[in-house]
Design a protein around this motif. Structure first.
Motif, PDB file in Angstrom:
ATOM      1  N   ILE A   8      40.704  45.861  46.926  1.00 19.40           N
ATOM      2  CA  ILE A   8      40.775  46.398  45.565  1.00 19.40           C
ATOM      3  C   ILE A   8      42.228  46.580  45.143  1.00 19.40           C
ATOM      4  CG2 ILE A   8      40.302  48.451  44.157  1.00 19.40           C
ATOM      5  CD1 ILE A   8      37.614  48.666  45.576  1.00 19.40           C
ATOM      6  N   GLY A   9      43.072  47.044  46.058  1.00 22.13           N
ATOM      7  CA  GLY A   9      44.494  47.170  45.765  1.00 22.13           C
ATOM      8  C   GLY A   9      45.123  45.838  45.402  1.00 22.13           C
ATOM      9  N   PHE A  10      44.758  44.800  46.135  1.00 17.88           N
ATOM     10  CA  PHE A  10      45.293  43.459  45.849  1.00 17.88           C
ATOM     11  C   PHE A  10      44.951  43.036  44.422  1.00 17.88           C
ATOM     12  CE2 PHE A  10      44.904  38.880  45.559  1.00 17.88           C
ATOM     13  CZ  PHE A  10      46.092  38.428  46.126  1.00 17.88           C
ATOM     14  N   PHE A  11      43.694  43.197  44.047  1.00 19.86           N
ATOM     15  CA  PHE A  11      43.276  42.750  42.713  1.00 19.86           C
ATOM     16  C   PHE A  11      43.837  43.639  41.597  1.00 19.86           C
ATOM     17  CE2 PHE A  11      39.965  40.477  45.165  1.00 19.86           C
ATOM     18  CZ  PHE A  11      40.222  39.197  44.671  1.00 19.86           C
ATOM     19  N   ILE A  12      44.054  44.914  41.881  1.00 18.34           N
ATOM     20  CA  ILE A  12      44.671  45.795  40.879  1.00 18.34           C
ATOM     21  C   ILE A  12      46.098  45.335  40.568  1.00 18.34           C
ATOM     22  CG2 ILE A  12      45.576  48.132  40.492  1.00 18.34           C
ATOM     23  CD1 ILE A  12      43.147  49.209  41.961  1.00 18.34           C
ATOM     24  N   GLY A  13      46.779  44.817  41.572  1.00 20.72           N
ATOM     25  CA  GLY A  13      48.124  44.317  41.343  1.00 20.72           C
ATOM     26  C   GLY A  13      48.139  42.918  40.760  1.00 20.72           C
ATOM     27  N   PHE A  14      47.219  42.075  41.204  1.00 18.53           N
ATOM     28  CA  PHE A  14      47.213  40.655  40.851  1.00 18.53           C
ATOM     29  C   PHE A  14      46.697  40.384  39.437  1.00 18.53           C
ATOM     30  CE2 PHE A  14      45.492  36.344  40.903  1.00 18.53           C
ATOM     31  CZ  PHE A  14      46.475  35.629  41.566  1.00 18.53           C
ATOM     32  N   ILE A  15      45.564  40.999  39.094  1.00 19.50           N
ATOM     33  CA  ILE A  15      44.887  40.661  37.839  1.00 19.50           C
ATOM     34  C   ILE A  15      45.700  41.005  36.584  1.00 19.50           C
ATOM     35  CG2 ILE A  15      42.870  41.203  36.401  1.00 19.50           C
ATOM     36  CD1 ILE A  15      41.207  41.280  38.969  1.00 19.50           C
ATOM     37  N   PRO A  16      46.335  42.188  36.468  1.00 18.74           N
ATOM     38  CA  PRO A  16      47.130  42.453  35.259  1.00 18.74           C
ATOM     39  C   PRO A  16      48.239  41.430  35.046  1.00 18.74           C
ATOM     40  CG  PRO A  16      46.720  44.497  36.414  1.00 18.74           C
ATOM     41  CD  PRO A  16      46.243  43.396  37.324  1.00 18.74           C
ATOM     42  N   GLN A  17      48.921  41.037  36.119  1.00 18.14           N
ATOM     43  CA  GLN A  17      49.981  40.028  35.985  1.00 18.14           C
ATOM     44  C   GLN A  17      49.393  38.691  35.546  1.00 18.14           C
ATOM     45  OE1 GLN A  17      53.160  40.686  36.131  1.00 18.14           O
ATOM     46  NE2 GLN A  17      53.014  42.764  36.932  1.00 18.14           N
ATOM     47  N   LEU A  18      48.220  38.353  36.066  1.00 16.47           N
ATOM     48  CA  LEU A  18      47.559  37.092  35.693  1.00 16.47           C
ATOM     49  C   LEU A  18      47.163  37.095  34.228  1.00 16.47           C
ATOM     50  CD1 LEU A  18      46.275  34.377  36.498  1.00 16.47           C
ATOM     51  CD2 LEU A  18      44.215  35.652  37.160  1.00 16.47           C
ATOM     52  N   ILE A  19      46.600  38.189  33.754  1.00 15.31           N
ATOM     53  CA  ILE A  19      46.180  38.278  32.348  1.00 15.31           C
ATOM     54  C   ILE A  19      47.373  38.243  31.404  1.00 15.31           C
ATOM     55  CG2 ILE A  19      45.101  39.806  30.637  1.00 15.31           C
ATOM     56  CD1 ILE A  19      43.235  40.792  32.868  1.00 15.31           C
ATOM     57  N   LEU A  20      48.435  38.952  31.764  1.00 15.51           N
ATOM     58  CA  LEU A  20      49.608  39.037  30.880  1.00 15.51           C
ATOM     59  C   LEU A  20      50.410  37.748  30.821  1.00 15.51           C
ATOM     60  CD1 LEU A  20      50.745  42.648  31.826  1.00 15.51           C
ATOM     61  CD2 LEU A  20      49.841  41.899  29.617  1.00 15.51           C
ATOM     62  N   VAL A  21      50.166  36.839  31.738  1.00 16.74           N
ATOM     63  CA  VAL A  21      50.832  35.531  31.698  1.00 16.74           C
ATOM     64  C   VAL A  21      50.579  34.848  30.362  1.00 16.74           C
ATOM     65  CG1 VAL A  21      50.610  33.173  32.605  1.00 16.74           C
ATOM     66  CG2 VAL A  21      51.002  35.055  34.163  1.00 16.74           C
ATOM     67  N   ASN A  22      49.396  35.108  29.776  1.00 20.45           N
ATOM     68  CA  ASN A  22      49.038  34.492  28.491  1.00 20.45           C
ATOM     69  C   ASN A  22      50.002  34.867  27.373  1.00 20.45           C
ATOM     70  OD1 ASN A  22      46.562  33.213  29.365  1.00 20.45           O
ATOM     71  ND2 ASN A  22      45.661  35.255  29.495  1.00 20.45           N
ATOM     72  N   TYR A  23      50.734  35.973  27.525  1.00 19.26           N
ATOM     73  CA  TYR A  23      51.615  36.443  26.459  1.00 19.26           C
ATOM     74  C   TYR A  23      53.045  35.921  26.571  1.00 19.26           C
ATOM     75  CZ  TYR A  23      47.827  39.667  25.434  1.00 19.26           C
ATOM     76  OH  TYR A  23      46.600  40.198  25.106  1.00 19.26           O
ATOM     77  N   TRP A  24      53.398  35.297  27.694  1.00 13.90           N
ATOM     78  CA  TRP A  24      54.780  34.816  27.811  1.00 13.90           C
ATOM     79  C   TRP A  24      54.923  33.441  28.446  1.00 13.90           C
ATOM     80  CZ3 TRP A  24      56.727  33.859  32.710  1.00 13.90           C
ATOM     81  CH2 TRP A  24      56.097  34.487  33.792  1.00 13.90           C
ATOM     82  N   LEU A  25      53.875  32.935  29.124  1.00 14.47           N
ATOM     83  CA  LEU A  25      54.014  31.633  29.771  1.00 14.47           C
ATOM     84  C   LEU A  25      53.928  30.522  28.760  1.00 14.47           C
ATOM     85  CD1 LEU A  25      54.352  30.221  32.502  1.00 14.47           C
ATOM     86  CD2 LEU A  25      51.874  30.201  32.721  1.00 14.47           C
TER      87      LEU A  25
END
Length: 201
Positions: free
Chosen positions: A184-201
Motif C-alpha cells: 500500500i505504501g508503494f502505491f501511495i507513492g507511485f500512483i499520484p506521480q503517475l496521475i500528475l504526469v498528465n499535467y506536465w509530460l
C-alpha cells in the motif's frame, strides 16, 4: 547482514527522497537554468525538506510526541505528517511555484498527495510504509523524466528497482511493516506521480 539491512532503512530514509529527485532533475534536465537559481533552489529545499524536519523531530522527541526517527506507531506519525504537509505547501507556494519549474512543481504536488494519504491512513490507525511511499514516488518521477527528456537511464531505473526491493526487505527484517503495509505504501507513492504526469509530460 542484520546491520546491512538496518543501515538501508537509515541511509535511504524518506526525508532524503525529495532532494534525491530534485538533484536528479537538475543533473539530467537539458533545459538551461542559471547556476545561481539551481543553487538557491537546492539550498532552500535542503533547509525545508531535510534540516527543518530534523529539527522538528528533535523538538517533538523532547516533547515526548515521538520516540524514534522511524515513527513506529500511527499515533506518532500524525503530527510529523501534518507538519510535513505544511512544509510541502510552503515549498509549492514559495520555492517551486507552477510558473517556474513545472516538473518539480508537480513532483512536490505528488509528494503532498502521498503525505496527506499517509496522514489519513494514520488517523484511521493504518501504518503504510513511508519508506516505500518515498522511494516509489521518486522512481515514478525518474521514469517520467526519462520519457519527458528522451534520455536513457535504464541503469538508474534498474538500480532504483533493486533499491526498492532492498528497502522492502529491510523494513520486513526490522519488523517495522508487514507485506500489506509495504504494498500500500508503494502505491501511495507511485500512483499520484503517475496521475500528475498528465499535467506536465
Amino acid at each position: 547482514m542484520n546491520n546491512i539491512l538496518k543501515s538501508i532503512s537509515f541511509i535511504f530514509h524518506p526525508i532524503l527522497m525529495p532532494m534525491l529527485g530534485v538533484v536528479f532533475y537538475f543533473s539530467k534536465s537539458p533545459r538551461y537554468i542559471p547556476v545561481e537559481i539551481i543553487q538557491a533552489k537546492l539550498i532552500s529545499l535542503f533547509i525545508l525538506t531535510i534540516l527543518l524536519p530534523i529539527l522538528l523531530y528533535f523538538l517533538l522527541k523532547t516533547m515526548g510526541r515521538t520516540s524514534t526517527i522511524y515513527l513506529s506507531t500511527t499515533k506518532e506519525r500524525i503530527t510529523p505528517l501534518i507538519l510535513n504537509s505544511i512544509i510541502i505547501l510552503l515549498i509549492l507556494l514559495r520555492v517551486l511555484p507552477s510558473t517556474e519549474i513545472i516538473e518539480l512543481y508537480y513532483f512536490f504536488v505528488g509528494i503532498l498527495i502521498s503525505t496527506l494519504s499517509c496522514l489519513i491512513l494514520a488517523i484511521l490507525k493504518f501504518k503504510a510504509s513511508i519508506h516505500m511511499v518515498a522511494i516509489a514516488g521518486v522512481f515514478m518521477f525518474y521514469v517520467a523524466l526519462s520519457i519527458h527528456f528522451s534520455i536513457n537511464i535504464n541503469g538508474t531505473l534498474a538500480l532504483m528497482a533493486i533499491l526498492i526491493g532492498a528497502i522492502a526487505t529491510s523494513r520486513l527484517h526490522m519488523e517495522a511493516h508487514n507485506y500489506k503495509e509495504l504494498v500500500i505504501g508503494f502505491f501511495i507513492g507511485f500512483i499520484p506521480q503517475l496521475i500528475l504526469v498528465n499535467y506536465w509530460l
